[in-house]
Design a protein around this motif. Sequence first.
Motif, PDB file in Angstrom:
ATOM      1  N   ARG A  54       0.845  -1.199   0.000  1.00 33.79           N
ATOM      2  CA  ARG A  54       0.000   0.000   0.000  1.00 33.79           C
ATOM      3  C   ARG A  54       0.876   1.243   0.000  1.00 33.79           C
ATOM      4  NH1 ARG A  54      -4.767   0.462   4.190  1.00 33.79           N
ATOM      5  NH2 ARG A  54      -4.927  -1.719   3.631  1.00 33.79           N
ATOM      6  N   ARG A  55       0.491   2.197  -0.875  1.00 35.18           N
ATOM      7  CA  ARG A  55       1.260   3.444  -0.963  1.00 35.18           C
ATOM      8  C   ARG A  55       0.508   4.527  -0.213  1.00 35.18           C
ATOM      9  NH1 ARG A  55       1.370   2.918  -7.473  1.00 35.18           N
ATOM     10  NH2 ARG A  55       3.189   1.592  -7.691  1.00 35.18           N
ATOM     11  N   ARG A  69       0.754   8.469   2.190  1.00 36.28           N
ATOM     12  CA  ARG A  69       1.492   9.664   2.565  1.00 36.28           C
ATOM     13  C   ARG A  69       1.217   9.944   4.041  1.00 36.28           C
ATOM     14  NH1 ARG A  69       3.091  14.193  -0.373  1.00 36.28           N
ATOM     15  NH2 ARG A  69       1.804  13.605  -2.131  1.00 36.28           N
ATOM     16  N   THR A 121       1.557  12.842   6.898  1.00 30.21           N
ATOM     17  CA  THR A 121       1.833  14.260   7.119  1.00 30.21           C
ATOM     18  C   THR A 121       2.000  14.476   8.621  1.00 30.21           C
ATOM     19  OG1 THR A 121       0.417  14.743   5.214  1.00 30.21           O
ATOM     20  CG2 THR A 121       1.084  16.611   6.556  1.00 30.21           C
ATOM     21  N   VAL A 126       6.340  10.071   1.731  1.00 29.60           N
ATOM     22  CA  VAL A 126       5.588   9.161   0.873  1.00 29.60           C
ATOM     23  C   VAL A 126       6.251   7.800   0.980  1.00 29.60           C
ATOM     24  CG1 VAL A 126       5.299   8.559  -1.550  1.00 29.60           C
ATOM     25  CG2 VAL A 126       4.632  10.829  -0.760  1.00 29.60           C
ATOM     26  N   GLU A 161       5.905   3.182   0.876  1.00 31.59           N
ATOM     27  CA  GLU A 161       5.197   1.965   0.517  1.00 31.59           C
ATOM     28  C   GLU A 161       5.252   1.039   1.711  1.00 31.59           C
ATOM     29  OE1 GLU A 161       4.838  -0.252  -3.569  1.00 31.59           O
ATOM     30  OE2 GLU A 161       6.818  -0.586  -2.733  1.00 31.59           O
ATOM     31  N   VAL A 165      -3.164  -7.295   4.694  1.00 28.72           N
ATOM     32  CA  VAL A 165      -4.143  -6.202   4.700  1.00 28.72           C
ATOM     33  C   VAL A 165      -4.499  -5.824   6.145  1.00 28.72           C
ATOM     34  CG1 VAL A 165      -6.512  -5.559   4.100  1.00 28.72           C
ATOM     35  CG2 VAL A 165      -5.094  -6.791   2.443  1.00 28.72           C
ATOM     36  N   ASP A 182      -3.765  -2.279   8.049  1.00 25.29           N
ATOM     37  CA  ASP A 182      -4.877  -1.516   8.635  1.00 25.29           C
ATOM     38  C   ASP A 182      -4.594  -1.199  10.102  1.00 25.29           C
ATOM     39  OD1 ASP A 182      -6.341  -1.357   6.354  1.00 25.29           O
ATOM     40  OD2 ASP A 182      -7.723  -2.996   6.826  1.00 25.29           O
ATOM     41  N   GLU A 241      -1.255  12.408  10.091  1.00 25.65           N
ATOM     42  CA  GLU A 241      -2.316  12.307   9.091  1.00 25.65           C
ATOM     43  C   GLU A 241      -1.905  11.277   8.044  1.00 25.65           C
ATOM     44  OE1 GLU A 241      -5.039  14.211   9.160  1.00 25.65           O
ATOM     45  OE2 GLU A 241      -4.432  15.636  10.731  1.00 25.65           O
ATOM     46  N   SER A 280      -2.860   9.624   4.419  1.00 23.72           N
ATOM     47  CA  SER A 280      -3.745   9.763   3.259  1.00 23.72           C
ATOM     48  C   SER A 280      -3.260   8.880   2.125  1.00 23.72           C
ATOM     49  CB  SER A 280      -3.847  11.226   2.820  1.00 23.72           C
ATOM     50  OG  SER A 280      -2.586  11.816   2.742  1.00 23.72           O
ATOM     51  N   ALA A 281      -4.227   8.502   1.261  1.00 29.37           N
ATOM     52  CA  ALA A 281      -3.880   7.714   0.084  1.00 29.37           C
ATOM     53  C   ALA A 281      -3.015   8.582  -0.823  1.00 29.37           C
ATOM     54  CB  ALA A 281      -5.141   7.271  -0.642  1.00 29.37           C
ATOM     55  N   LEU A 282      -2.099   7.939  -1.491  1.00 27.41           N
ATOM     56  CA  LEU A 282      -1.162   8.703  -2.302  1.00 27.41           C
ATOM     57  C   LEU A 282      -1.831   9.447  -3.443  1.00 27.41           C
ATOM     58  CD1 LEU A 282       1.754   9.218  -2.267  1.00 27.41           C
ATOM     59  CD2 LEU A 282       2.022   7.495  -4.019  1.00 27.41           C
ATOM     60  N   GLY A 334      -4.490  10.774  -3.353  1.00 20.73           N
ATOM     61  CA  GLY A 334      -5.460  11.712  -2.794  1.00 20.73           C
ATOM     62  C   GLY A 334      -6.828  11.043  -2.750  1.00 20.73           C
ATOM     63  N   PHE A 364       6.947   7.468  -6.678  1.00 20.49           N
ATOM     64  CA  PHE A 364       5.505   7.587  -6.413  1.00 20.49           C
ATOM     65  C   PHE A 364       4.963   8.978  -6.728  1.00 20.49           C
ATOM     66  CE2 PHE A 364       5.449   4.043  -2.929  1.00 20.49           C
ATOM     67  CZ  PHE A 364       5.803   3.124  -3.901  1.00 20.49           C
ATOM     68  N   ARG A 395     -12.178   4.364  -0.182  1.00 21.17           N
ATOM     69  CA  ARG A 395     -11.429   3.147   0.106  1.00 21.17           C
ATOM     70  C   ARG A 395     -11.866   2.010  -0.815  1.00 21.17           C
ATOM     71  NH1 ARG A 395      -9.310   0.736   4.669  1.00 21.17           N
ATOM     72  NH2 ARG A 395      -8.365  -1.180   3.923  1.00 21.17           N
ATOM     73  N   HIS A 425       2.694  22.233   1.619  1.00 20.50           N
ATOM     74  CA  HIS A 425       1.897  21.025   1.443  1.00 20.50           C
ATOM     75  C   HIS A 425       0.632  21.073   2.291  1.00 20.50           C
ATOM     76  CE1 HIS A 425       1.529  16.931  -0.012  1.00 20.50           C
ATOM     77  NE2 HIS A 425       0.906  16.707   1.130  1.00 20.50           N
ATOM     78  N   PRO A 462      -4.210  17.233   5.218  1.00 18.93           N
ATOM     79  CA  PRO A 462      -5.521  16.629   4.947  1.00 18.93           C
ATOM     80  C   PRO A 462      -6.550  16.985   6.018  1.00 18.93           C
ATOM     81  CG  PRO A 462      -3.772  14.967   4.856  1.00 18.93           C
ATOM     82  CD  PRO A 462      -3.148  16.223   5.360  1.00 18.93           C
ATOM     83  N   ILE A 512     -12.997  17.553  -1.091  1.00 17.93           N
ATOM     84  CA  ILE A 512     -11.856  16.643  -1.151  1.00 17.93           C
ATOM     85  C   ILE A 512     -10.892  17.042  -0.047  1.00 17.93           C
ATOM     86  CG2 ILE A 512      -9.839  15.984  -2.516  1.00 17.93           C
ATOM     87  CD1 ILE A 512     -11.529  15.596  -4.859  1.00 17.93           C
ATOM     88  N   SER A 531      -8.201  15.366   0.982  1.00 17.14           N
ATOM     89  CA  SER A 531      -6.816  15.006   0.719  1.00 17.14           C
ATOM     90  C   SER A 531      -6.535  15.248  -0.765  1.00 17.14           C
ATOM     91  CB  SER A 531      -6.655  13.531   1.099  1.00 17.14           C
ATOM     92  OG  SER A 531      -5.406  13.085   0.734  1.00 17.14           O
ATOM     93  N   PRO A 532      -6.261  16.509  -1.128  1.00 14.35           N
ATOM     94  CA  PRO A 532      -6.193  16.898  -2.540  1.00 14.35           C
ATOM     95  C   PRO A 532      -4.893  16.496  -3.226  1.00 14.35           C
ATOM     96  CG  PRO A 532      -5.912  18.819  -1.107  1.00 14.35           C
ATOM     97  CD  PRO A 532      -6.052  17.639  -0.211  1.00 14.35           C
ATOM     98  N   ALA A 533      -5.016  15.657  -4.253  1.00 11.99           N
ATOM     99  CA  ALA A 533      -3.825  15.121  -4.924  1.00 11.99           C
ATOM    100  C   ALA A 533      -2.948  16.223  -5.532  1.00 11.99           C
ATOM    101  CB  ALA A 533      -4.248  14.132  -6.000  1.00 11.99           C
TER     102      ALA A 533
END
Lengths: 80, 409
Positions: free
Chosen positions: A4-5, A7, A9, A46, A48, A53, A57, A69, A71-73, A75, B28, B185, B284, B287, B299, B301-303
Amino acid sequence: MPLRRVRFTFRTDLIQRPVIYELGKEFEIVTNIRRADVGQDTSWVVLELEGSVEEIDRGLAWVTEQGVEVSALEGDILAG
Amino acid sequence: MPNVQSLRCKECGRDYPQEPIYVCDFCFGPLEVNYDYDAIAKNISRESIQDGPLTIWRYDELLPASRDNAVNIGAGMTPLLKADNLGKELGLNNLWIKNDAANPTHSFKDRVVSVASTKAVEFDFDTIACASTGNLAGATAAHGAKAGMNTMVFIPSDLERGKILGAAVFGSVVLVNGNYDDVNRLCSELGDDRRWAFVNINMRPYYSEGSKSIGYELAEQLGWRAPQHVVVPVASGSLFTKVYKGLQEFAQLGIIDSADTKMHIAQPFGCSPVAKAFVEGVAHPKPVVPDTIAKSLAIGSPADGMYSVGIANKTGGSGTIVPESEISEGMKLLAETEGIFTETAGGVVISTLRRLAREGVIGPDEETVALITGTGLKTLEAIEDVVSTKTIDPTVRSFDEIVMGTAVN
Ligand SMILES: Cc1ncc(COP(=O)(O)O)c(C=O)c1O
Ligand SMILES: [Zn+2]
């Protein structure tokens, strides 16, 4: 093993804690940093994660509890 | 004619072949379409553009697909209207409204999905998918129908009926019982192991290029020059970065003399990570969990947040956080002055504009464009409290009494 990738913060007060190291030690997760920026007010990494799973989690829930924080990479995917 | 050389990582610059991929394997970072501008410069001119179709595909030299195979339901070339009434109200003498609610499914998302679905067909996908709170759902379902593809549109089950039915009429729509994070998700998991064209995941590098056409149109419709200011509603930041890119490309190719446009970020209080980062001077965005009536901008978590902050800074632009109560005010103001009914995102833009004018960030005579990206008919709930109607009996007496307020004896 699933990857899973994500980020992370960080707020300034968390920067000195080795959260990523602890994540790898406390959970069966291999962490692999790809890109990072340590700024004055916030910093991000960022990375990996490799693990089951469930373990990822659990690990991410723990990281969130520490005040980081997650977040999915890519966004958010859900868009207007 | 597509003039694409590669997909290039925005962070480390590595090149990748044109495939349905969106992230650099190495760092990435996000991938972006990389063009052969020398080849483009040889083929493009104001005249060649003017000879093209009245859609985004008139700019196909600068898009990643050719107009010949385009999945086209007429996205683009929406009106740019001089807004003198609103301008008078705000103290702006040179104000324009770009009305992208005039697109086929009533939002700017038709631009991006027209490009994404064209690439999806080119890559031989049979299913096109997205996760959406409304506008993207309608655009994806409509283009999927036109392309003869299967569509998989995922939306939260508590969405307004108008948006659900407005998308479902084109094809299959899946309602997901869950909150915002659950839908996100689920869709990123589904995207991992299914051969679907997810418009804003694996098609994202192509998809986002569609928004450049707004930048091109602004320049063309203003008589081949860039405006001094553009106010843009920001969710992921994709639209913001691509409007800027479109103007820059036109300048670089000599189609316009220069592009010194100041780019202004507009976000609602309940979801303003990008505007907040600008205001706080942070590169940056952090989120947030969105809680705003402007659902199309929700949104957290803005890409492309970081890139948007960078562009606002670089161009001398700004970032505005609009109080939630001012969103419907902005919608009402635009409707009453210009006869344009916009959705909540447009309310955020108009209220941002009002603040920028008041604070002197935009001078009275500076040429300014406000982007109106979607229609108010999809978010009727938002104006229920600020719009009132009168009901009468079918008699003149009742009319005089209730509507004219004349005392009847
Ligand atoms: C009406 C409207 N305006 C603006 C946006 C912002 O788009 P972006 O995610 O490119 O910032 C969206 C989409 O999410 C939208 O639906
Ligand atoms: Zn890279």
